[in-house]
Scaffold this motif. Structure first.
Motif, PDB file in Angstrom:
ATOM      1  N   ILE A 177       0.864  -1.182   0.000  1.00  0.00           N
ATOM      2  CA  ILE A 177       0.000   0.000   0.000  1.00  0.00           C
ATOM      3  C   ILE A 177       0.899   1.229   0.000  1.00  0.00           C
ATOM      4  O   ILE A 177       1.644   1.470   0.957  1.00  0.00           O
ATOM      5  N   PHE A 178       0.858   1.986  -1.101  1.00  0.00           N
ATOM      6  CA  PHE A 178       1.710   3.170  -1.235  1.00  0.00           C
ATOM      7  C   PHE A 178       0.930   4.425  -0.825  1.00  0.00           C
ATOM      8  O   PHE A 178      -0.229   4.604  -1.241  1.00  0.00           O
ATOM      9  N   LEU A 179       1.536   5.266  -0.022  1.00  0.00           N
ATOM     10  CA  LEU A 179       0.989   6.577   0.322  1.00  0.00           C
ATOM     11  C   LEU A 179       1.870   7.640  -0.314  1.00  0.00           C
ATOM     12  O   LEU A 179       3.042   7.784   0.040  1.00  0.00           O
ATOM     13  N   TRP A 180       1.318   8.368  -1.282  1.00  0.00           N
ATOM     14  CA  TRP A 180       2.064   9.403  -2.009  1.00  0.00           C
ATOM     15  C   TRP A 180       1.673  10.766  -1.460  1.00  0.00           C
ATOM     16  O   TRP A 180       0.492  11.119  -1.433  1.00  0.00           O
ATOM     17  N   TYR A 181       2.666  11.521  -1.004  1.00  0.00           N
ATOM     18  CA  TYR A 181       2.423  12.829  -0.416  1.00  0.00           C
ATOM     19  C   TYR A 181       2.807  13.927  -1.404  1.00  0.00           C
ATOM     20  O   TYR A 181       3.972  14.056  -1.798  1.00  0.00           O
ATOM     21  N   GLY A 182       1.824  14.731  -1.799  1.00  0.00           N
ATOM     22  CA  GLY A 182       2.113  15.886  -2.634  1.00  0.00           C
ATOM     23  C   GLY A 182       2.859  16.949  -1.843  1.00  0.00           C
ATOM     24  O   GLY A 182       2.733  17.034  -0.616  1.00  0.00           O
ATOM     25  N   LYS A 183       3.614  17.781  -2.531  1.00  0.00           N
ATOM     26  CA  LYS A 183       4.471  18.769  -1.853  1.00  0.00           C
ATOM     27  C   LYS A 183       3.669  19.741  -0.999  1.00  0.00           C
ATOM     28  O   LYS A 183       4.125  20.180   0.056  1.00  0.00           O
ATOM     29  N   THR A 184       2.486  20.109  -1.429  1.00  0.00           N
ATOM     30  CA  THR A 184       1.696  21.102  -0.695  1.00  0.00           C
ATOM     31  C   THR A 184       0.511  20.481   0.035  1.00  0.00           C
ATOM     32  O   THR A 184      -0.408  21.188   0.442  1.00  0.00           O
ATOM     33  N   SER A 185       0.513  19.144   0.179  1.00  0.00           N
ATOM     34  CA  SER A 185      -0.594  18.486   0.881  1.00  0.00           C
ATOM     35  C   SER A 185      -0.511  18.755   2.376  1.00  0.00           C
ATOM     36  O   SER A 185       0.569  18.954   2.936  1.00  0.00           O
ATOM     37  N   LYS A 186      -1.659  18.731   3.046  1.00  0.00           N
ATOM     38  CA  LYS A 186      -1.733  19.056   4.461  1.00  0.00           C
ATOM     39  C   LYS A 186      -1.278  17.874   5.318  1.00  0.00           C
ATOM     40  O   LYS A 186      -1.528  16.715   4.982  1.00  0.00           O
ATOM     41  N   ASN A 187      -0.630  18.209   6.437  1.00  0.00           N
ATOM     42  CA  ASN A 187      -0.144  17.166   7.346  1.00  0.00           C
ATOM     43  C   ASN A 187      -1.283  16.350   7.945  1.00  0.00           C
ATOM     44  O   ASN A 187      -1.136  15.164   8.224  1.00  0.00           O
ATOM     45  N   THR A 188      -2.449  17.009   8.151  1.00  0.00           N
ATOM     46  CA  THR A 188      -3.581  16.263   8.707  1.00  0.00           C
ATOM     47  C   THR A 188      -4.031  15.163   7.758  1.00  0.00           C
ATOM     48  O   THR A 188      -4.404  14.065   8.187  1.00  0.00           O
ATOM     49  N   LEU A 189      -3.994  15.443   6.449  1.00  0.00           N
ATOM     50  CA  LEU A 189      -4.345  14.414   5.470  1.00  0.00           C
ATOM     51  C   LEU A 189      -3.338  13.276   5.497  1.00  0.00           C
ATOM     52  O   LEU A 189      -3.697  12.108   5.362  1.00  0.00           O
ATOM     53  N   LYS A 190      -2.060  13.611   5.663  1.00  0.00           N
ATOM     54  CA  LYS A 190      -1.024  12.592   5.678  1.00  0.00           C
ATOM     55  C   LYS A 190      -1.230  11.631   6.850  1.00  0.00           C
ATOM     56  O   LYS A 190      -1.162  10.406   6.687  1.00  0.00           O
ATOM     57  N   SER A 191      -1.483  12.176   8.034  1.00  0.00           N
ATOM     58  CA  SER A 191      -1.641  11.322   9.210  1.00  0.00           C
ATOM     59  C   SER A 191      -2.908  10.480   9.117  1.00  0.00           C
ATOM     60  O   SER A 191      -2.913   9.300   9.471  1.00  0.00           O
ATOM     61  N   LYS A 192      -4.011  11.083   8.627  1.00  0.00           N
ATOM     62  CA  LYS A 192      -5.257  10.333   8.504  1.00  0.00           C
ATOM     63  C   LYS A 192      -5.157   9.258   7.424  1.00  0.00           C
ATOM     64  O   LYS A 192      -5.716   8.165   7.563  1.00  0.00           O
TER      65      LYS A 192
ATOM     66  N   MET B 263      -5.743   5.231   7.869  1.00  0.00           N
ATOM     67  CA  MET B 263      -6.624   4.459   7.002  1.00  0.00           C
ATOM     68  C   MET B 263      -5.891   3.275   6.388  1.00  0.00           C
ATOM     69  O   MET B 263      -6.417   2.156   6.322  1.00  0.00           O
ATOM     70  N   ALA B 264      -4.649   3.484   5.945  1.00  0.00           N
ATOM     71  CA  ALA B 264      -3.861   2.391   5.374  1.00  0.00           C
ATOM     72  C   ALA B 264      -3.628   1.295   6.407  1.00  0.00           C
ATOM     73  O   ALA B 264      -3.696   0.097   6.101  1.00  0.00           O
ATOM     74  N   GLU B 265      -3.350   1.682   7.634  1.00  0.00           N
ATOM     75  CA  GLU B 265      -3.135   0.693   8.695  1.00  0.00           C
ATOM     76  C   GLU B 265      -4.417  -0.068   9.002  1.00  0.00           C
ATOM     77  O   GLU B 265      -4.375  -1.283   9.293  1.00  0.00           O
ATOM     78  N   LYS B 266      -5.553   0.628   8.917  1.00  0.00           N
ATOM     79  CA  LYS B 266      -6.830  -0.043   9.147  1.00  0.00           C
ATOM     80  C   LYS B 266      -7.123  -1.061   8.050  1.00  0.00           C
ATOM     81  O   LYS B 266      -7.580  -2.176   8.316  1.00  0.00           O
ATOM     82  N   ILE B 267      -6.841  -0.688   6.811  1.00  0.00           N
ATOM     83  CA  ILE B 267      -7.021  -1.623   5.691  1.00  0.00           C
ATOM     84  C   ILE B 267      -6.116  -2.833   5.862  1.00  0.00           C
ATOM     85  O   ILE B 267      -6.521  -3.980   5.655  1.00  0.00           O
ATOM     86  N   ASN B 268      -4.877  -2.576   6.242  1.00  0.00           N
ATOM     87  CA  ASN B 268      -3.909  -3.659   6.435  1.00  0.00           C
ATOM     88  C   ASN B 268      -4.381  -4.625   7.523  1.00  0.00           C
ATOM     89  O   ASN B 268      -4.268  -5.848   7.389  1.00  0.00           O
ATOM     90  N   LYS B 269      -4.939  -4.095   8.589  1.00  0.00           N
ATOM     91  CA  LYS B 269      -5.383  -4.934   9.700  1.00  0.00           C
ATOM     92  C   LYS B 269      -6.631  -5.725   9.338  1.00  0.00           C
ATOM     93  O   LYS B 269      -6.706  -6.944   9.593  1.00  0.00           O
TER      94      LYS B 269
ATOM     95  N   ASN C 287      -2.559  -7.806   8.500  1.00  0.00           N
ATOM     96  CA  ASN C 287      -1.294  -7.134   8.849  1.00  0.00           C
ATOM     97  C   ASN C 287      -0.095  -7.657   8.070  1.00  0.00           C
ATOM     98  O   ASN C 287       1.045  -7.530   8.509  1.00  0.00           O
ATOM     99  N   LYS C 288      -0.368  -8.239   6.881  1.00  0.00           N
ATOM    100  CA  LYS C 288       0.724  -8.771   6.070  1.00  0.00           C
ATOM    101  C   LYS C 288       1.136  -7.818   4.949  1.00  0.00           C
ATOM    102  O   LYS C 288       2.129  -8.067   4.259  1.00  0.00           O
ATOM    103  N   ALA C 289       0.375  -6.745   4.757  1.00  0.00           N
ATOM    104  CA  ALA C 289       0.731  -5.791   3.701  1.00  0.00           C
ATOM    105  C   ALA C 289       1.834  -4.853   4.182  1.00  0.00           C
ATOM    106  O   ALA C 289       1.996  -4.619   5.380  1.00  0.00           O
ATOM    107  N   GLU C 290       2.571  -4.317   3.230  1.00  0.00           N
ATOM    108  CA  GLU C 290       3.642  -3.365   3.532  1.00  0.00           C
ATOM    109  C   GLU C 290       3.170  -1.964   3.162  1.00  0.00           C
ATOM    110  O   GLU C 290       2.746  -1.718   2.032  1.00  0.00           O
ATOM    111  N   ILE C 291       3.202  -1.051   4.134  1.00  0.00           N
ATOM    112  CA  ILE C 291       2.790   0.331   3.892  1.00  0.00           C
ATOM    113  C   ILE C 291       4.030   1.167   3.595  1.00  0.00           C
ATOM    114  O   ILE C 291       4.934   1.269   4.425  1.00  0.00           O
TER     115      ILE C 291
END
Length: 730
Positions: free
Chosen positions: A568-583, A587-593, A598-602
């Protein structure tokens, strides 16, 4: 391949999906002078290999989906060439040698999906042509000389060009059986030559600016015409000339301006499929009930109310589908109780889609079956001789296959669903889901006029074991039903025989996933569909907007999740908000679980420093490619609120009342384990299946979700996804 020349018995070569660019084509092929067919589809060729000039016995050549712009002289030396398929290349008029058409054997030519601006020079010399496909080019005129010599043509496809007219000589191709002119600006063309094409069986004129002024007034001579498509035109009523077609079986008049139907429709005594969707009809005439052969009737998006449906419609004993989405119906006509029906978004305010009395029939059938089993069980207690136990129970194949199966020359295809074959519509022939299995029947007439058959069963590479077994079993059942003296032939995805591929007019296509349900509800290994989401803030939570898996989807102001299953790749845009990054991370961790145990790599991907793995999944295979995302998302973009429907069994029909979603946030307490729900997110559609829901409602819900999916235009990457209770997350 240095020793291939010592294989004189080889008659065909399939080199499809290899990389023969930059002169990699094996030279030893030129020694195989006995080769009669050669397949070079998707081989990255940008020119015709010179080695082919030695294959003087070559009869069939396929070069589809390459990068060819020119056809060199090697092809002109192939005097035995009968079939030439150059579909989906970049061929220009200047790249086609005139001598190519001097062959007296060339009978099939496909130059569709190329860069032709006019009919290739010299094509009129190919006097033996039976099949000609010039569709999807930029041709704006047809020379007068073309049809003077090509009088043996049986199939002609000129669709998706810039044609404004056809030459008067078109009347000379009197043997023509199929004429396709879709999507051409033919408003000034009067179709005066059409009545002369007395052998015509298929006529497609979709989006050709047809009106009553440019449609022929008399078509009585076209006694074989069975398939007519006049959709997406400007017709205010059904042209009178159509009522004189005695063999008409399929008629598509959707997306016109038709306000009423004439009582003369009862003259269509062989009609099986009638599509009148997206018109202005207020009622259907009573004479419709006299078309006893009718199987499928589509009247979606009209103005029909309950009074507008004739009371005698129940007399249509063969009617299988009556689709009336987006009308003004408040009640379901009693006469339709035997059909599979769809009444969507009508004036009652409740979304009612009826699968209906078919479901009741299934319940009655199940009860009768149980009763028979009880009687059989009682009978089994009586003493029997040992040899009586060896008797096989008789099978009634007429309950499995239709009465007309194998009785008319042509192609019939069934998909396997819930252990049984289900016949699919002709418009989907050649489109196979990777998770499904199909039975394919080719019916032919021999020299004596007797029917003969060829039976195949096709296996998708992701099909479940029960579908595979049922496809093989029912292929044999079909053979027994027909009394055919033939064997059933197994065809596997990606390894189909040339004989099987030749059954279809165009190249077969594979569709990801499966359209039908497995007969079993077993837990299988999870198959992941790669998806890409743009992350938006939605109050205290987040919203995942499905986007295309492409570099163009990325925007510097947002966070994107590229879900590739094990990664599961999380791509952060240069001007994206930190709150979006943390949320997004949560969400990625919830999907993985919840979904991946818990076998996917984030993995985190920073803009400008993307990993090779991320770029590969995104579809970029060029190591020197530099990803430069651009701002393109509207800053005022507001995600569309999803709609949630509950699937439940009413009084003889299935209801889909809409469930209110407080604040647009879907929560677990809205869902009941006894029910099935459909969530329409306007891109994707999800079917949530409760643990305690019935199998009948489950199967119906899947079909209903597909109907919802097809009712509006959605992006190419949209899909229908089934989610079982306990596995949901996104």
């Amino acid at each position: 391949m240095a020793n291939t020349g010592v294989l004189p018995f080889v008659r065909g070569l399939d080199f499809a999906r290899n990389d023969f660019s930059d002169g990699k084509f094996p030279e030893a092929v030129s020694l195989m002078t006995g080769v009669q067919w050669l397949k070079l589809d998707r081989t990255n060729l940008n020119e015709v290999p010179k080695e082919m000039g030695q294959l003087l016995k070559l009869e069939h050549l396929s070069l589809t989906r390459n990068n060819l712009e020119k056809l060199h002289g090697e092809l002109t030396e192939l005097g035995c060439l009968r079939t030439l398929n150059l579909r989906r290349n970049k061929v220009r008029n200047s790249g086609i040698p005139i001598e190519l058409f001097n062959s007296e054997e060339l009978s099939t030519l496909d130059l569709s999906h190329n860069n032709l601006k006019e009919v290739p020079e010299g094509l009129e010399k190919a006097k033996s042509l039976l099949v000609l496909n010039l569709s999807n080019n930029q041709i704006d005129s047809i020379p007068n000389s073309l049809f003077i010599n090509l009088t043996d043509l049986l199939f002609l496809d000129l669709s998706n060009n810039n044609l404004e007219t056809l030459p008067p000589q078109t009347r000379r191709v009197a043997n023509l059986q199929t004429l396709i002119l879709n999507n051409n600006p033919l408003e000034q063309y009067q179709l005066r030559q059409l009545p002369s094409l007395v052998n015509l069986e298929t006529l497609h004129l979709r989006n050709t600016q047809r009106s009553l002024n440019n449609f022929p007034t008399n078509l009585e001579g076209l006694v074989n015409l069975a398939d007519v498509d006049l959709s997406q035109n400007m017709l205010p009523k059904v042209p009178d000339a159509l009522y004189s077609l005695p063999s008409l079986k399929r008629l598509n008049l959707s997306e016109n301006e038709i306000t009423e139907l004439s009582t003369a429709i009862e003259l269509w005594q062989k009609l099986q499929t009638l599509n009148l969707s997206h018109n202005k009809l207020k009622s259907l005439p009573a004479s419709l009930c006299k078309i006893t052969t009718l199987r499928r009737l589509y009247v979606n998006d009209n103005e029909i109310d309950f009074e507008g449906i004739p009371s005698g419609i129940g007399k249509l004993g063969l009617l299988e589908i009556f689709s009336a989405a987006y009308n003004q119906l408040e009640m379901i006509p009693e006469g339709l109780c035997r059909c599979v029906m769809y009444f969507v978004d009508n004036s009652s305010g409740v979304l009612i889609i009826s699968y209906i009395f078919k479901g009741m029939k299934d319940i009655v059938t199940e009860k009768n079956k149980n009763k028979q089993e009880d009687e059989t069980r009682a009978e089994s207690l009586k003493p029997k001789r040992w040899d009586e136990k060896l008797e096989k129970p008789p099978l009634n194949y007429s309950e499995i296959f239709e009465d007309d199966a194998g009785q008319i020359p042509g192609l019939c295809i069934w998909e396997i669903e819930n252990f049984l074959p289900n016949r699919i519509d002709e418009c989907t022939h050649g489109k196979f889901y990777e998770g499904d299995c199909y039975i394919v029947l080719k019916t032919l007439l021999d020299d004596s006029g007797s029917l003969t058959w060829k039976i195949y069963f096709w296996i998708g590479k992701k099909a479940s074991l029960d579908k595979l077994a049922c496809a093989a079993i029912h292929a044999v059942n079909l053979r027994n039903y027909l009394g055919a003296q033939c064997r059933t032939i197994r065809e596997e995805q990606g390894d189909e025989s040339e004989e099987f591929l030749s059954l279809f007019d165009t190249q077969i296509t594979y569709i990801e996933g499966g359209r039908t349900l497995s007969g079993f509800y077993t837990v299988e290994d999870m198959i992941y569909e790669i998806r890409c989401y743009r992350i938006h803030a939605a109050g205290a939570s987040i919203h995942l907007e499905t986007v295309a898996i492409a570099p163009e989807s990325l925007d510097p102001g947002y966070v994107f999740m590229l879900d590739a299953g094990p990664k599961i790749f999380l791509w952060y845009g240069k001007t994206s908000k930190n709150t979006l990054k943390s949320k997004a991370r949560l969400m990625a961790e919830k999907i993985n679980k919840n979904e991946r145990k818990n076998k996917a790599e984030i993995l985190t991907e920073m803009m400008g420093k993307e990993s090779t793995d991320f770029l590969r999944v995104l579809g970029i295979h060029d190591d020197e490619y530099r990803l430069v995302p651009q701002e393109h998302v509207d800053p005022d973009f507001v995600p569309v609120q999803p709609r949630l429907y509950q699937v439940r069994l009413g009084m003889g029909y299935l209801e889909l009342p809409q469930v209110e979603i407080p604040h647009g946030k879907l929560t677990q307490n809205l869902l009941n384990s006894k029910n099935v729900y459909i969530l329409d997110c306007y891109v994707d559609v999800f079917v949530w299946i409760g643990k305690k829901s019935t199998r009948l409602v489950n199967a119906a819900a899947v079909k209903l979700s597909e109907e919802l999916f097809n009712m509006i235009d959605r992006p190419d990457f949209a899909m229908v996804t089934r989610v079982r209770e306990g596995t949901e997350s996104q």
